[in-house]
Design a protein around this motif. Structure first.
Motif, PDB file in Angstrom:
ATOM      1  N   LYS A 106      -0.514  -7.715  10.663  1.00 12.19           N
ATOM      2  CA  LYS A 106      -0.926  -8.112  12.014  1.00 12.19           C
ATOM      3  C   LYS A 106      -2.445  -7.993  12.165  1.00 12.19           C
ATOM      4  N   THR A 107      -3.007  -6.904  11.654  1.00  8.84           N
ATOM      5  CA  THR A 107      -4.455  -6.706  11.762  1.00  8.84           C
ATOM      6  C   THR A 107      -5.200  -7.756  10.946  1.00  8.84           C
ATOM      7  N   ILE A 108      -4.700  -8.068   9.761  1.00  6.78           N
ATOM      8  CA  ILE A 108      -5.312  -9.134   8.956  1.00  6.78           C
ATOM      9  C   ILE A 108      -5.306 -10.441   9.743  1.00  6.78           C
ATOM     10  N   GLN A 164      -3.651 -14.931   3.497  1.00  6.68           N
ATOM     11  CA  GLN A 164      -2.342 -14.654   2.870  1.00  6.68           C
ATOM     12  C   GLN A 164      -2.512 -13.892   1.562  1.00  6.68           C
ATOM     13  N   ALA A 165      -3.568 -14.169   0.815  1.00  7.47           N
ATOM     14  CA  ALA A 165      -3.825 -13.444  -0.436  1.00  7.47           C
ATOM     15  C   ALA A 165      -4.094 -11.978  -0.147  1.00  7.47           C
ATOM     16  N   LEU A 166      -4.862 -11.695   0.909  1.00  8.92           N
ATOM     17  CA  LEU A 166      -5.154 -10.315   1.271  1.00  8.92           C
ATOM     18  C   LEU A 166      -3.874  -9.599   1.701  1.00  8.92           C
ATOM     19  N   LYS A 167      -3.022 -10.270   2.448  1.00  6.33           N
ATOM     20  CA  LYS A 167      -1.731  -9.683   2.837  1.00  6.33           C
ATOM     21  C   LYS A 167      -0.895  -9.373   1.601  1.00  6.33           C
ATOM     22  N   HIS A 168      -0.898 -10.290   0.641  1.00  2.29           N
ATOM     23  CA  HIS A 168      -0.127 -10.081  -0.591  1.00  2.29           C
ATOM     24  C   HIS A 168      -0.645  -8.868  -1.361  1.00  2.29           C
ATOM     25  N   VAL A 169      -1.957  -8.730  -1.458  1.00  2.00           N
ATOM     26  CA  VAL A 169      -2.549  -7.583  -2.152  1.00  2.00           C
ATOM     27  C   VAL A 169      -2.063  -6.284  -1.508  1.00  2.00           C
ATOM     28  N   TRP A 170      -2.124  -6.211  -0.180  1.00  2.00           N
ATOM     29  CA  TRP A 170      -1.714  -4.975   0.486  1.00  2.00           C
ATOM     30  C   TRP A 170      -0.221  -4.730   0.377  1.00  2.00           C
ATOM     31  N   ALA A 171       0.596  -5.772   0.436  1.00  2.00           N
ATOM     32  CA  ALA A 171       2.044  -5.588   0.271  1.00  2.00           C
ATOM     33  C   ALA A 171       2.346  -5.042  -1.127  1.00  2.00           C
ATOM     34  N   THR A 172       1.666  -5.578  -2.132  1.00  2.00           N
ATOM     35  CA  THR A 172       1.850  -5.121  -3.515  1.00  2.00           C
ATOM     36  C   THR A 172       1.428  -3.662  -3.659  1.00  2.00           C
ATOM     37  N   LEU A 173       0.254  -3.322  -3.114  1.00  2.00           N
ATOM     38  CA  LEU A 173      -0.231  -1.948  -3.213  1.00  2.00           C
ATOM     39  C   LEU A 173       0.687  -0.964  -2.499  1.00  2.00           C
ATOM     40  N   ARG A 183     -11.534  -1.279  11.945  1.00  2.00           N
ATOM     41  CA  ARG A 183     -10.169  -1.575  12.421  1.00  2.00           C
ATOM     42  C   ARG A 183      -9.252  -1.944  11.263  1.00  2.00           C
ATOM     43  N   LEU A 184      -9.753  -2.785  10.350  1.00  2.00           N
ATOM     44  CA  LEU A 184      -8.952  -3.157   9.176  1.00  2.00           C
ATOM     45  C   LEU A 184      -8.720  -1.939   8.294  1.00  2.00           C
ATOM     46  N   HIS A 185      -9.761  -1.144   8.088  1.00  2.00           N
ATOM     47  CA  HIS A 185      -9.635   0.057   7.253  1.00  2.00           C
ATOM     48  C   HIS A 185      -8.589   1.012   7.833  1.00  2.00           C
ATOM     49  N   ASP A 186      -8.638   1.237   9.133  1.00  2.00           N
ATOM     50  CA  ASP A 186      -7.656   2.119   9.766  1.00  2.00           C
ATOM     51  C   ASP A 186      -6.238   1.590   9.587  1.00  2.00           C
ATOM     52  N   ALA A 187      -6.065   0.288   9.713  1.00  2.00           N
ATOM     53  CA  ALA A 187      -4.736  -0.304   9.530  1.00  2.00           C
ATOM     54  C   ALA A 187      -4.250  -0.099   8.102  1.00  2.00           C
ATOM     55  N   THR A 188      -5.130  -0.333   7.121  1.00  2.00           N
ATOM     56  CA  THR A 188      -4.692  -0.202   5.725  1.00  2.00           C
ATOM     57  C   THR A 188      -4.322   1.239   5.393  1.00  2.00           C
TER      58      THR A 188
END
Length: 142
Positions: free
Chosen positions: A27-29, A51-60, A12-17
């Motif tokens: 939202k999925t995180i 929040q760190a994981l959200k930041h990583v994905w926002a940056t990417l 589910r997380l992989h599909d969201a990313t």
């Protein structure tokens, strides 16, 4: 039974990313990652936990809006899921201080995720950052 559930959470997380949708990823995180996530990977931010994981994905997503993660292998055992991935994307936004280059990147990563109560509680990550930086022109090989 928990191995199947944990792998479904990972999927589910992989599909969201791979959706490219920053709101869906966040939202999925929130739904599948423990807020107090222990993240054993270099994260260039003062944020911690989910929040760190959200930041990583926002940056990417800002840097590589077409980022795509292909899962090459998944191994589940006990409370852990291990995945080996190939990441591709085009550098179209600022990344690590580098303005957009338009260059494509392809690099590998391996993550181990530990689950607790059906949520991702801990992540260990190894990302081939040297290959990524070399492809962006930020790292030269002798």
């Amino acid at each position: 039974m928990t191995t199947t559930r944990d792998q479904a959470v990972w999927n589910r997380l992989h599909d969201a990313t791979n959706s490219g949708d920053a709101e869906l990823i966040a939202k999925t995180i929130d739904e599948v990652v423990d807020p107090d996530l222990i993240f054993h990977a270099p994260v260039p931010t003062g944020a911690a936990g989910a929040q760190a994981l959200k930041h990583v994905w926002a940056t990417l997503l800002r840097a590589f809006p077409d980022i795509h993660v292909t899962v090459d292998d998944v191994i589940s055992e006990g409370d852990k899921v291990v995945c080996r991935n190939t990441v591709t994307g085009t550098h179209q936004g600022e990344y690590l201080g580098l303005p957009p280059t338009g260059r494509s990147v392809t690099y590998n990563e391996i993550f181990i995720l530990r689950f607790a109560d059906g949520r991702i509680a801990e992540i260990w990550g190894v990302v081939d950052l040297a290959t990524q930086l070399r492809q962006l022109g930020l790292l030269r090989m002798p």
